[in-house]
Each structure stands twice: as structure tokens, then as C-alpha cells.
Design a protein around this motif. Structure first.
Motif, mmCIF file in Angstrom:
data_model
loop_
_atom_site.group_PDB
_atom_site.id
_atom_site.type_symbol
_atom_site.label_atom_id
_atom_site.label_comp_id
_atom_site.label_asym_id
_atom_site.label_seq_id
_atom_site.Cartn_x
_atom_site.Cartn_y
_atom_site.Cartn_z
ATOM 1 N N ARG A 388 7.250 -40.160 -27.385
ATOM 2 C CA ARG A 388 7.031 -38.710 -27.211
ATOM 3 C C ARG A 388 5.598 -38.330 -27.596
ATOM 4 O O ARG A 388 4.663 -39.004 -27.242
ATOM 5 N N GLU A 389 5.457 -37.256 -28.403
ATOM 6 C CA GLU A 389 4.119 -36.720 -28.717
ATOM 7 C C GLU A 389 3.226 -37.713 -29.469
ATOM 8 O O GLU A 389 2.013 -37.588 -29.466
ATOM 9 N N CYS A 425 6.219 -36.781 -22.659
ATOM 10 C CA CYS A 425 5.294 -36.034 -23.538
ATOM 11 C C CYS A 425 5.200 -34.552 -23.188
ATOM 12 O O CYS A 425 4.238 -33.885 -23.583
ATOM 13 N N MET A 426 6.170 -34.047 -22.427
ATOM 14 C CA MET A 426 6.063 -32.660 -21.932
ATOM 15 C C MET A 426 5.747 -31.663 -23.053
ATOM 16 O O MET A 426 4.826 -30.855 -22.941
ATOM 17 N N GLN A 427 6.495 -31.739 -24.154
ATOM 18 C CA GLN A 427 6.275 -30.753 -25.232
ATOM 19 C C GLN A 427 4.831 -30.771 -25.718
ATOM 20 O O GLN A 427 4.201 -29.737 -25.890
ATOM 21 N N GLY A 428 4.330 -31.970 -25.942
ATOM 22 C CA GLY A 428 2.976 -32.089 -26.471
ATOM 23 C C GLY A 428 1.912 -31.702 -25.462
ATOM 24 O O GLY A 428 0.777 -31.352 -25.830
ATOM 25 N N VAL A 430 2.198 -29.204 -23.245
ATOM 26 C CA VAL A 430 2.229 -27.776 -22.901
ATOM 27 C C VAL A 430 0.920 -27.027 -23.250
ATOM 28 O O VAL A 430 0.397 -26.286 -22.412
ATOM 29 N N TYR A 462 5.275 -31.764 -13.062
ATOM 30 C CA TYR A 462 5.135 -30.600 -13.954
ATOM 31 C C TYR A 462 5.695 -29.323 -13.318
ATOM 32 O O TYR A 462 5.468 -28.226 -13.818
ATOM 33 N N TRP A 465 7.545 -26.750 -15.506
ATOM 34 C CA TRP A 465 6.703 -25.875 -16.336
ATOM 35 C C TRP A 465 6.033 -24.796 -15.480
ATOM 36 O O TRP A 465 5.996 -23.628 -15.854
#
Length: 771
Positions: A388-389, A425-428, A430, A462, A465
Motif C-alpha cells: 500500500r502507501e 496505492c490509491m489512498q496515498g 489521492v 483512476y 476517483w
């Protein structure tokens, strides 16, 4: 007694072998006929083996061809070879496995394993002992030839070698192979590892008993000079990671260091095998713990591997910008498989669960060979899902340099990196997206087609988002640019844009309604522009649009734009053309969305679907009765037709009643519901449910015949069939009311059993109509 050829016969066979190397199709046809004639004479096969093994005066390609024709004969008719012929061939193979020519040795090896795989390993008891014995020969050619043959046997018959049927020859073979890991010839070292590698995934007992020696020997070969040896070492370690990770854990630090080097090997085949290691490691529970400290080295290596190589660019015709007028060659078009309709209850919301993302990584389809670029991208994708991040500190500094790089190849790889990490890694990501998305949208008009096409793919990753922001910010500019790319002059860009647009449609749904006129103008214009392959993807984009905006499509001006080109294609295609699949799927979505708006087009569409079902059923019956005379039908035609009939029933509602009244669909449905193929039954029950809702008057007379069939299909082993049957029963109950009484017993027990099953089978969101 040694067989000897007749001189005239030998000359005839040699002439045939020479002719068969001719590029002329007429000559080829004569050769095929002659082969058929000669195959009537059993000792023709003796001539073929004689040319292969003894006629050293002939050139190698002719001798090898003789062996390959013999191999085909063995494949087709070995059971009918007279014993003396079979014995002569087997003896010749073993006596000549050490031929001076590597091509002839390889051909004899192929012949041996073909005979062995015809169930002959049991009938040829001396084969394995003799080949193993020949490994000890001082003569290199004999040792290499025997090893080559053994490697092919290990590939083709790995399970049999570890079975009691042959008294487990592996117990002798594995220790024997391990001795050759230290042989002075790289070719032989390579054969030895490749042989042992065949038994890792099946955890063959003989190998498990020698596992520590095997691993020790592999480590000793880690820095071998020969690329083929290094490739086989990497392959072994990747498989061991999957089946015997316990044995690798003590050495994990050095294995990771080794794989970091090999992923950068100057031989691309070695690098590709090594790169598989990261994909496999990502699936292991220990991944995070053992890899965290190595990310700082690994990430730049994977990112570097994501650049197109010069060979890739040549194969992809990366310098050709405009190719839209070049017709597709038929082998460019992969076979499509129809995806069936499954029914879902209305309250099951669509959740983007990423289950289809695995396919998205295939961003450069024409190079469908797995290569270092794809493997590196896939590895980065799965590692992003593990870390992830935590991955971003290693990536972000690199990304900036890549995305704005003056060289297009580097810039393109940066855009691919951004797409590969989108899911994990979507959250990181953003905080960076408001700046990155406009940059990517700009890349959609890059002068290099390969940059435009990868930008389409990455933006689609993406899309979720983009749609979550106010539409004027990113959705509108993205949609405008993607629609331009749908009309790009480059076929690869058209394909990428169409696929990306379909993803955007799924995410945006009714957000697209204000732009429908503009979207339809573009998609319809593409009809006149696209070659064969992209036309099939265009159908999907139109079907997805209909699914996404639903009844909003039912406006006279939209129908006027969309239907004429679709119906024109529908009329051009023959009933046997597989291009009907995507077109029927597309029309099914359109019919459901347009509802009464589809009425003017429904009659010919309905009739043709019924005809397709009828034809397929008739062909299936002929095939069942006379399999030697008739071919088995492609039942996908029937499945897709049933699904489109479902779409019509759902879209037209009560209006479908007259069409049903004038056709024999209920009789056909009765046969389809009993078909042996689960997908046919699945689509039949979906149609039955839709007809029950739309025109129960035609279903009611059949209830007594249909209910027992529905009852027997309440079998959770076929989950989609079971779901659709359950749904159809529910719809019938609502129409029948109290009259359902006589049929309750047929279905009640099975339904209760399903409800009480420990696994929540019935809740695995199965979506009718979702493609």
C-alpha cells in the motif's frame, strides 16, 4: 534381423521429403495425398526412421523432417504399427540418440517421448534404464542426446514417473540428475536442472527426499556463466517459493539479493524468470516481513523493467503512427468467449471489487507474449497491494523524473507505473491526483501513439476517483479527450480509448446523461472508421453505455443515431459468424435500456434469435445421433441468442407478448432448460424468469413440464444455474399465487437445503446482464 530398405522405395521417400519442403501450395497438396497413400504400407515408417537415423549422406533438415513425419504417424496410428515396425523404430532411436547433429538428436528425443506418451512407457521397460545409462557415456553427444530425451519425457510424463505403475523410477532418476548439476558442459547442467524442475510443483516424493541437496546444488550454480542454466536456477527458486518456502526461509536474504541481480540480467529470458519471483513472493504471507528492507533496491529495478525494449517497439510497430486503414489480420483477433447472463436481486449494489483488474494489466495486447515489461508491471501491481502507501516513498521521487522525461519511452514507462500502482496505492495517491490527472489527460494528445494508448489505460485505473470529483473538474475534460482518442488514427490507441471509455462508463453511470448526444455521435462515427478487431471492442463500449445510463437512452434522437448502424451490422453478419456474439451482447443491453424505444427493431431481432436457438439445437441433435458425420455445434450462438431474448423481454415487457405468441420459443426453451451445458441452462432460466414477468399467459400452460426441471437444477454445485433457477421459481410463484400448491414439493426440499448450507452460496453477487 536388421531391416533394409528397398532402393527404389528409399528414393521415392526422399523425393517426397524434398517436395514437402517446397513453398508451392499445389506441391504441398500432392505431398499430403502421397503421404496418405504411403501410410497404408506399415513399413513406410521403417523408411522414415531409416532416413532419420542412418542416411547420414542426406542434409539435416531432410533427415529431421523425416523424423517429424514419423512422429505425426506415431501420434495418429502407433497402436496399429505391426510389432516388428514398432521394435525397429524403438531400437533405432536408442542406438542413435548420440547422433553428431544436435538437430537430429533433438528430433529423436521428440520421437522417443511421443512413443512414450502413447502409453508406451509401461511397454518399453528398457527405455528409462538405457537412457539413464547413456548419461554416463564419455561421448558428449550421447550424454546430451539422452538428457534431451529424458527432459522431454519428464515434461510429458511427470506424474507417471512418480507412480507405482512404473515402480517409481524417480527414486533412481532424481539422485542421478543431481549428480549432473556439476557437469563441465553448460548444456548438460541445464538439462539436469530442467529435468528436476518438472517435479517441484507436484512435490514428487523422490525430490522432497533430496530437497536439501537440490537447493544446495542450485545455490552452487547461482552465478553460472551460461544464461540457460541461470534461467533454470531462477525458475526452480520461483517454484520452490510456492511449494517449499519453509526450506528457503533460512536463506531468504541471500535469495532476494540474488534475484535482484538476476532481474537485471543482460539476458532477457533470465531477467523474466527472475522477475516472476516477485510476483510469487507477493502471494506469500511472509512477503511484507522479508521484502520491506529490500524495496529501496527492488522498486527502481521493476520500474526500469517497465520500459519498452527496442525489440518490443519493433514488434509493436511503435514508429507507425497512423495505421487505421490497414485491415486487421485474422490472427490478431483473439477468440472471444461469451459471458453468460446471471440473475441478481435488485438490492445487490454493484461494488467495484477489482475482480476484473487482473486482465487490465494486459496493456499491450498485440505482444501477447509474456515479457519483462508485463511481468515487471504485474509485480509492481501486486506489491502495491501488499505494501500500500509504504511503497510510495520509494516510487514518488522516481515518478517525477519519469512522467516529465523528454524521451517518450521513459515517459511512457512512467505512465504505466502510475497505472500499475493505482489499485494498491490509491489512498496515498489521492493528494497528487489533482495535479497528475490533468497531466495524464494532456498525454492523451502526445505525438507518440504508444504514449497515447498507455495514458488511456492509466486514466481508466483512476476513473473511480475522477467520477468522485465535481464533473467539470476532471470528468468532462477526460471524457472529451477520450472521445477524441476513440477516433484516433492509430488502431492501438482506438482500442485503448474504447476500453478505457467502457471503464469510465461503468464508474460514471448516469453522470454521462448530459453528454449522451456527443458520446453517441463519436461511437457511431467510429463504426465507419474501425477495422475488424476494434469493432468488437466498440460493441462492448456501446453495450456498457446502455447498461450505465439505462432508460435515459430511450429518446427519439438517441435511438435515431444508434440503431441504424447497429442494425446494418446485424444484417451484414451471417448466422455462423462469431462476430454475432459481441453484437448480440451489445443489442441485449441496448434493448433492455431502450425499453419501448426498441419496438420498431424488435421483430427481425427476435426472429433471428429464435432461429439461432433452433439451428443450434438441431445441430446438437444431429451430432448426438451421428457424431462421425456431423460436427458438434458451438453452443455460444444459442446462449447469446437466449440472452438477447431476455434483454428483449426485460426491455419490451408486455410488448413482447405478440412475438412470443407467433413463435415456438416455449418449446425451444423446454429443450434448452435440459441441455447438458450449464451455461445454456443458466441463460434459459434467466429467459424463463423474464418471460414470466413479461407475458405469463404463455408460460402458464408449460408450468407442469417446467417445474420438475427447475427443481432438479437447484444444485449449488452450478452456482449460476442454481441462482437463475431459484429466481425463475420466485417469479413464477408471484404470478401463480395459490395455484403453486401442487408444485411446492418439487422445489421445497432443495431450497431449504440451500438455505441451510454452511457456505453463503446464494449471496455471491451474480449479476444478470453484467457483461
Amino acid at each position: 534381423m536388421d531391416w533394409q530398405p528397398d532402393e527404389q522405395g528409399l528414393q521415392q521417400v526422399l523425393q517426397l521429403l524434398k517436395d514437402s519442403q517446397s513453398p508451392n501450395t499445389a506441391t504441398q497438396r500432392i505431398v499430403q495425398d502421397k503421404l496418405k497413400q504411403l501410410n497404408q504400407f506399415p513399413d513406410f515408417n521403417n523408411y522414415l526412421i531409416f532416413v532419420l537415423t542412418r542416411l547420414k549422406s542426406e542434409d539435416e533438415p531432410t533427415r529431421s523432417l523425416s523424423g517429424l513425419i514419423l512422429k505425426n504417424n506415431v501420434k495418429a496410428h502407433y497402436q496399429s504399427f505391426p510389432p516388428p515396425v514398432a521394435d525397429f523404430i524403438k531400437q533405432e532411436c536408442l542406438n542413435n540418440i548420440g547422433d553428431a547433429s544436435s538437430l537430429i538428436r533433438a528430433t529423436i528425443g521428440i520421437l522417443i517421448t511421443t512413443i512414450a506418451s502413447k502409453g508406451e512407457l509401461q511397454m518399453w521397460p528398457e527405455l528409462l534404464p538405457q537412457l539413464c545409462n547413456l548419461l554416463n557415456s564419455e561421448d558428449y553427444n550421447t550424454c546430451e542426446g539422452a538428457f534431451g530425451a529424458l527432459q522431454k519425457i519428464c515434461e510429458d510424463s511427470s506424474e507417471l514417473l512418480d507412480s507405482d505403475a512404473l515402480n517409481r523410477p524417480l527414486n533412481i532418476m532424481i539422485p542421478k540428475f543431481l549428480q549432473f548439476f556439476k557437469h563441465c558442459s553448460p548444456k548438460i547442467r541445464s538439462h539436469a536442472i530442467a529435468c528436476v524442475n518438472q517435479f517441484i510443483m507436484d512435490r514428487a516424493q523422490a525430490l522432497m527426499d533430496n530437497i536439501d541437496t537440490f537447493i544446495e546444488h542450485l545455490f552452487a550454480l547461482a552465478v553460472d556463466d551460461d544464461p540457460e542454466v541461470r534461467k533454470n536456477v531462477c525458475r526452480a527458486l520461483v517454484m520452490l517459493l510456492e511449494v517449499r518456502i519453509d526450506r528457503l526461509i533460512p536463506h531468504m536474504h541471500s535469495i532476494i539479493q540474488y534475484m535482484l541481480q538476476r532481474t537485471q540480467d543482460h539476458d532477457e529470458n533470465v531477467a523474466l524468470e527472475a522477475c516472476e519471483f516477485w510476483l510469487t513472493l507477493a502471494e506469500q504471507p511472509i512477503c511484507k516481513e522479508v521484502l520491506a528492507s529490500h524495496l529501496v533496491q527492488l522498486i527502481p529495478i521493476l520500474v526500469n523493467g517497465m520500459k519498452y525494449s527496442e525489440i518490443d517497439i519493433i514488434l509493436l510497430k511503435g514508429d507507425v503512427e497512423e495505421d487505421e486503414a490497414v485491415p486487421d489480420s485474422e490472427q490478431d483477433i483473439k477468440p472471444r468467449f461469451h459471458k453468460s447472463r446471471t440473475v441478481t436481486l435488485p438490492h445487490e449494489a454493484e461494488r467495484p471489487d477489482g475482480s476484473e483488474d487482473a486482465e487490465d494489466d494486459d496493456d499491450d495486447d498485440a505482444l501477447s507474449d509474456w515479457n519483462l515489461r508485463k511481468c515487471s508491471a504485474a509485480a509492481l501491481d501486486v506489491l502495491a497491494n501488499v505494501f500500500r502507501e509504504e511503497l510510495l516513498p520509494h516510487l514518488l521521487p522516481l515518478l517525477k523524473g519519469l512522467l516529465f522525461h523528454p524521451e517518450w519511452v521513459v515517459k511512457e514507462s512512467g505512465i504505466l507505473v502510475l497505472g500499475a500502482i493505482a489499485e494498491g496505492c490509491m489512498q496515498g495517491m489521492v493528494p497528487y491526483l489533482p495535479e497528475l490527472i490533468p497531466h495524464l489527460i494532456q498525454c492523451l494528445s502526445d505525438k507518440k501513439a504508444l504514449v497515447r494508448s498507455i495514458a488511456c489505460w492509466t486514466l481508466s485505473r483512476y476513473a473511480h476517483w475522477v467520477v468522485s470529483q465535481p464533473p467539470d473538474m476532471h470528468l468532462k475534460p477526460l471524457m472529451t479527450e477520450l472521445l477524441k482518442r476513440i477516433l484516433d488514427g492509430n488502431k492501438r490507441v482506438q482500442e485503448a480509448a474504447c476500453s478505457a471509455f467502457a471503464t469510465l462508463e461503468e464508474e460514471a453511470c448516469t453522470e454521462l446523461v448530459p453528454y449522451l448526444s456527443y458520446i453517441l455521435d463519436t461511437l457511431v462515427f467510429a463504426f465507419g472508421k474501425y477495422q475488424h478487431k476494434n469493432l468488437l471492442i466498440l460493441y462492448d463500449a456501446i453495450g456498457t453505455l446502455a447498461d450505465s445510463v439505462g432508460h435515459h437512452l430511450n429518446q427519439p434522437e438517441y435511438i435515431q443515431k444508434l440503431m441504424p448502424p447497429l442494425i446494418q451490422k446485424w444484417n451484414e453478419l451471417k448466422d455462423e459468424d462469431k462476430d454475432l456474439f459481441p453484437l448480440l451482447e451489445c443489442l441485449s443491453s441496448v434493448a433492455t435500456a431502450l425499453q419501448s424505444g426498441f419496438l420498431p427493431y424488435c421483430e427481425p431481432v427476435y426472429q433471428r434469435c429464435v432461429t439461432l436457438v433452433q439451428k443450434t439445437l438441431a445441430q446438437a441433435m444431429m451430432y448426438t445421433q451421428h457424431p462421425e458425420q456431423y460436427e458438434a455445434p458451438d453452443k455460444d450462438f444459442m446462449i447469446v441468442a437466449l440472452d438477447l431474448l431476455s434483454g428483449l423481454a426485460e426491455g419490451l415487457g408486455g410488448h413482447v407478448e405478440q412475438l412470443v405468441a407467433r413463435s415456438n420459443i416455449m418449446t425451444l426453451l423446454f429443450q434448452c432448460m435440459q441441455d447438458s451445458m450449464p451455461e445454456v441452462r443458466q441463460s434459459s432460466f434467466a429467459l424463463l424468469g423474464d418471460l414470466t414477468k413479461a407475458c405469463f399467459i404463455h408460460v402458464k400452460p408449460c408450468i407442469a413440464e417446467f417445474m420438475p426441471i427447475l427443481g432438479t437444477n437447484l444444485n449449488p454445485e452450478f452456482i449460476s444455474v442454481c441462482n437463475n433457477a431459484t429466481w425463475a421459481i420466485g417469479e413464477i410463484c408471484m404470478q401463480m399465487g395459490a395455484e403453486m400448491q401442487p408444485y411446492v414439493q418439487m422445489v421445497l426440499n432443495n431450497l431449504v437445503e440451500i438455505i441451510n448450507r454452511p457456505t453463503p452460496t446464494q449471496e455471491q453477487g451474480l449479476k444478470k446482464k453484467k457483461k
